[in-house]
Motif scaffolding. Structure first.
Motif, mmCIF file in Angstrom:
data_model
loop_
_atom_site.group_PDB
_atom_site.id
_atom_site.type_symbol
_atom_site.label_atom_id
_atom_site.label_comp_id
_atom_site.label_asym_id
_atom_site.label_seq_id
_atom_site.Cartn_x
_atom_site.Cartn_y
_atom_site.Cartn_z
ATOM 1 N N ALA A 30 39.342 39.903 25.684
ATOM 2 C CA ALA A 30 39.629 38.489 25.409
ATOM 3 C C ALA A 30 39.067 38.111 24.042
ATOM 4 C CB ALA A 30 39.010 37.620 26.491
ATOM 5 N N LYS A 33 37.565 33.477 25.300
ATOM 6 C CA LYS A 33 37.071 34.001 26.576
ATOM 7 C C LYS A 33 37.340 33.053 27.745
ATOM 8 C CE LYS A 33 34.793 37.322 24.359
ATOM 9 N NZ LYS A 33 35.240 38.724 24.395
ATOM 10 N N TYR A 34 37.628 33.659 28.871
ATOM 11 C CA TYR A 34 37.647 32.963 30.176
ATOM 12 C C TYR A 34 36.221 33.057 30.703
ATOM 13 C CZ TYR A 34 37.953 34.067 35.302
ATOM 14 O OH TYR A 34 37.741 34.201 36.636
ATOM 15 N N LYS A 37 35.258 29.093 36.206
ATOM 16 C CA LYS A 37 36.493 29.002 36.999
ATOM 17 C C LYS A 37 36.322 28.003 38.132
ATOM 18 C CE LYS A 37 35.304 33.283 39.483
ATOM 19 N NZ LYS A 37 35.783 34.564 39.991
ATOM 20 N N GLN A 41 40.241 31.305 41.823
ATOM 21 C CA GLN A 41 40.364 32.065 40.570
ATOM 22 C C GLN A 41 41.233 31.346 39.539
ATOM 23 O OE1 GLN A 41 38.094 34.735 40.792
ATOM 24 N NE2 GLN A 41 39.611 36.341 40.735
ATOM 25 N N SER A 127 37.409 46.063 35.982
ATOM 26 C CA SER A 127 38.089 45.236 36.983
ATOM 27 C C SER A 127 39.475 44.826 36.485
ATOM 28 C CB SER A 127 37.259 44.013 37.371
ATOM 29 O OG SER A 127 37.226 43.084 36.324
ATOM 30 N N SER A 167 40.906 39.749 40.150
ATOM 31 C CA SER A 167 39.932 39.487 39.093
ATOM 32 C C SER A 167 40.662 38.691 38.016
ATOM 33 C CB SER A 167 39.426 40.811 38.512
ATOM 34 O OG SER A 167 38.535 40.549 37.450
ATOM 35 N N GLY A 168 40.091 37.547 37.647
ATOM 36 C CA GLY A 168 40.809 36.639 36.741
ATOM 37 C C GLY A 168 41.393 37.339 35.521
ATOM 38 N N SER A 169 40.547 38.063 34.790
ATOM 39 C CA SER A 169 41.004 38.647 33.528
ATOM 40 C C SER A 169 42.094 39.707 33.736
ATOM 41 C CB SER A 169 39.823 39.265 32.780
ATOM 42 O OG SER A 169 39.169 40.214 33.597
ATOM 43 N N ARG A 172 45.911 39.216 32.723
ATOM 44 C CA ARG A 172 46.406 39.376 31.346
ATOM 45 C C ARG A 172 46.825 40.816 31.052
ATOM 46 N NH1 ARG A 172 41.260 36.370 29.673
ATOM 47 N NH2 ARG A 172 40.680 38.549 29.515
ATOM 48 N N THR A 226 31.434 37.815 38.073
ATOM 49 C CA THR A 226 31.701 36.802 39.106
ATOM 50 C C THR A 226 30.484 35.884 39.281
ATOM 51 O OG1 THR A 226 33.204 38.353 40.129
ATOM 52 C CG2 THR A 226 32.480 36.521 41.507
ATOM 53 N N HIS A 229 30.263 33.575 36.180
ATOM 54 C CA HIS A 229 31.172 32.425 36.256
ATOM 55 C C HIS A 229 30.556 31.328 37.122
ATOM 56 C CE1 HIS A 229 34.806 34.021 34.333
ATOM 57 N NE2 HIS A 229 34.610 35.160 34.961
ATOM 58 N N LEU A 275 29.776 33.254 24.395
ATOM 59 C CA LEU A 275 29.747 33.775 25.773
ATOM 60 C C LEU A 275 28.316 34.182 26.151
ATOM 61 C CD1 LEU A 275 31.236 35.064 28.298
ATOM 62 C CD2 LEU A 275 31.387 37.150 26.942
ATOM 63 N N ALA A 317 31.450 40.809 28.844
ATOM 64 C CA ALA A 317 30.234 40.408 29.552
ATOM 65 C C ALA A 317 29.365 41.644 29.774
ATOM 66 C CB ALA A 317 30.602 39.748 30.873
HETATM 67 C C1 DP6 Z 1 33.764 37.870 29.674
HETATM 68 O O1 DP6 Z 1 37.764 38.480 35.124
HETATM 69 O O2 DP6 Z 1 35.711 39.931 35.267
HETATM 70 O O3 DP6 Z 1 35.490 39.404 30.213
HETATM 71 O O4 DP6 Z 1 37.533 36.565 37.776
HETATM 72 O O5 DP6 Z 1 35.215 36.858 38.634
HETATM 73 O O6 DP6 Z 1 36.711 38.854 38.395
HETATM 74 P P1 DP6 Z 1 36.335 37.472 37.874
HETATM 75 O O7 DP6 Z 1 35.740 37.691 36.404
HETATM 76 P P2 DP6 Z 1 36.285 38.564 35.209
HETATM 77 O O8 DP6 Z 1 35.640 37.782 33.960
HETATM 78 C C2 DP6 Z 1 35.927 38.205 32.672
HETATM 79 C C3 DP6 Z 1 35.055 37.559 31.718
HETATM 80 C C4 DP6 Z 1 35.130 38.045 30.289
HETATM 81 C C5 DP6 Z 1 36.091 37.191 29.475
HETATM 82 C C6 DP6 Z 1 37.568 37.432 29.649
HETATM 83 O O9 DP6 Z 1 37.991 38.563 29.938
HETATM 84 O O10 DP6 Z 1 38.320 36.465 29.418
#
Ligand code: DP6
Length: 362
Positions: A30, A33-34, A37, A41, A127, A167-169, A172, A226, A229, A275, A317
């Motif tokens: 990313a 960054k995400y 949440k 998710q 993940s 897993s959120g990321s 993508r 997780t 977040h 971050l 992270a």
């Molecule tokens: C810092 O997608 O691993 O990589 O949704 O809880 O599984 P969960 O978390 P995850 O968080 C990724 C965070 C990051 C930033 C990003 O990839 O956007």
């Protein structure tokens, strides 16, 4: 609201031949960054990532009719050819949660065999590649059984939706080059529920970017993403952060379209450090960077000042560093990485990587 629950997706098990499906799906980095949440998710801000090529997971999903239909999900799990109980439990729970979307999973005996292209203990987040590979296998299985996802766009959208739940990321990673996840008025069709591809409006400067991964530490992370977040909920900087992420997202899109490397680098590095600043400002506070992470950052910045080459860093992270630069400068930058940076990696471990074309079915 998009709802993929479909009780009609059940099979006549007596007629089913055993089979298998394999997908290879990449990790992603990313740039915006995400981090934070809500609900199921859903991201607090839009994010945008480079899809990688070399860091991937390959997953095979084997299926056969089940003998005992009373049971829930029946799953065996092999990671790098070894049975893995922790992954088996986690994935069984995930598949149970998906049984409204894929009710046929409970009618099958399933075996998952999965492996990563990078060393298991390299500390590279897996993940995103792992969950996207699994989501793609599940959607292919649905399509094989019901011919219900034969349009590419519908297939990708559902795979991205399902990957997000894992897993959120990961949502993508379904798309090559760059992908956007999260609603933004800047991007038509963007959604919190799934990612969309973003490659047509990108300047050529960014289409062949390198993203070499320097392994600073292979150690297990002290705090998972997780859990990280979740700590954003009480973080006093959370609201300003979400606002900042939106502003930077717009800025970055402009830089990507214009080919503005300098603006790209400023936003990218600041996002990575923000971050980690958010982690340090959490309660409890924690630090995932290691001393050599800072050392490498300083070396990259000094090299850029002196050589004027467009080389930038980012962080996930964790402690490992991503080194980003356009293809055009590889002959100058690679020797610098190999001679000046790699000595600060754990056991000189690093993975050359670049923007990739997305997942492939094998
Ligand atoms: C810092 O997608 O691993 O990589 O949704 O809880 O599984 P969960 O978390 P995850 O968080 C990724 C965070 C990051 C930033 C990003 O990839 O956007």
């Amino acid at each position: 609201m998009l709802n993929y629950d479909n009780p009609k997706l059940v099979i006549e098990t007596a007629k089913l031949e055993p089979g298998s499906i394999t997908w290879r799906s990449p990790s992603n980095l990313a740039i915006i960054k995400y981090w934070g949440k809500y609900g199921l998710q859903l991201p607090k801000n839009p994010s945008i990532s480079f899809t990688l090529e070399n860091a991937f997971t390959q997953t095979t999903l084997e299926y056969a009719p089940k003998v005992n239909l009373e049971q829930g999900i029946e799953l065996e799990f092999f990671f790098h050819d070894e049975p893995n109980e922790a992954f088996q439990k986690k994935t069984t729970g995930f598949l149970e949660r998906l049984s409204g979307i894929f009710p046929f999973l409970r009618q099958l005996k399933l075996t998952i065999r999965t492996q990563n292209s990078f060393p298991h203990s390299a500390g590279i987040a897996s993940s995103a590649s792992g969950m996207s590979a699994l989501a793609l296998c599940l959607c292919s299985l649905e399509d094989e059984l019901f011919s219900s996802l034969n349009e590419d766009e519908a297939f990708d959208q559902k795979a991205s939706f399902v990957a997000r739940l894992g897993s959120g990321s990961a949502c993508r990673s379904i798309f090559g080059t760059l992908a956007i996840w999260g609603e933004s008025s800047d991007v038509e069709g963007s959604s919190n529920l799934f990612a969309i591809p973003y490659d047509e409006q990108i300047h050529d400067n960014f289409k062949s970017f390198h993203d070499d991964i320097l392994i600073v530490s292979t150690g297990e992370k002290g705090v998972s993403s997780t859990a990280g977040h979740a700590l954003m909920e009480e973080n006093p900087f959370a609201q300003p952060r979400y606002l900042q992420a939106r502003q930077r997202f717009s800025l970055l899109l402009t830089a990507l379209q214009k080919g503005d490397l300098d603006a790209f680098g400023k936003v990218t590095e600041n996002e990575a450090l923000t971050l980690h600043a958010l982690m340090m400002a959490s309660n409890p506070s924690y630090i995932l960077m290691r001393p050599n992470t800072l050392k490498l950052i300083e070396l990259i910045r000094a090299y850029r000042r002196e050589s004027k080459q467009p080389v930038y860093f980012s962080l996930d992270a964790g402690p490992n560093l991503h080194v980003l630069y356009p293809e055009g400068v590889i002959h100058e930058v690679r020797p610098f990485i190999e001679s000046e940076l790699v000595p600060f990696c754990e056991e000189s471990l690093w993975l050359p990587d670049w923007i990739g074309e997305g997942p492939v079915q094998i």
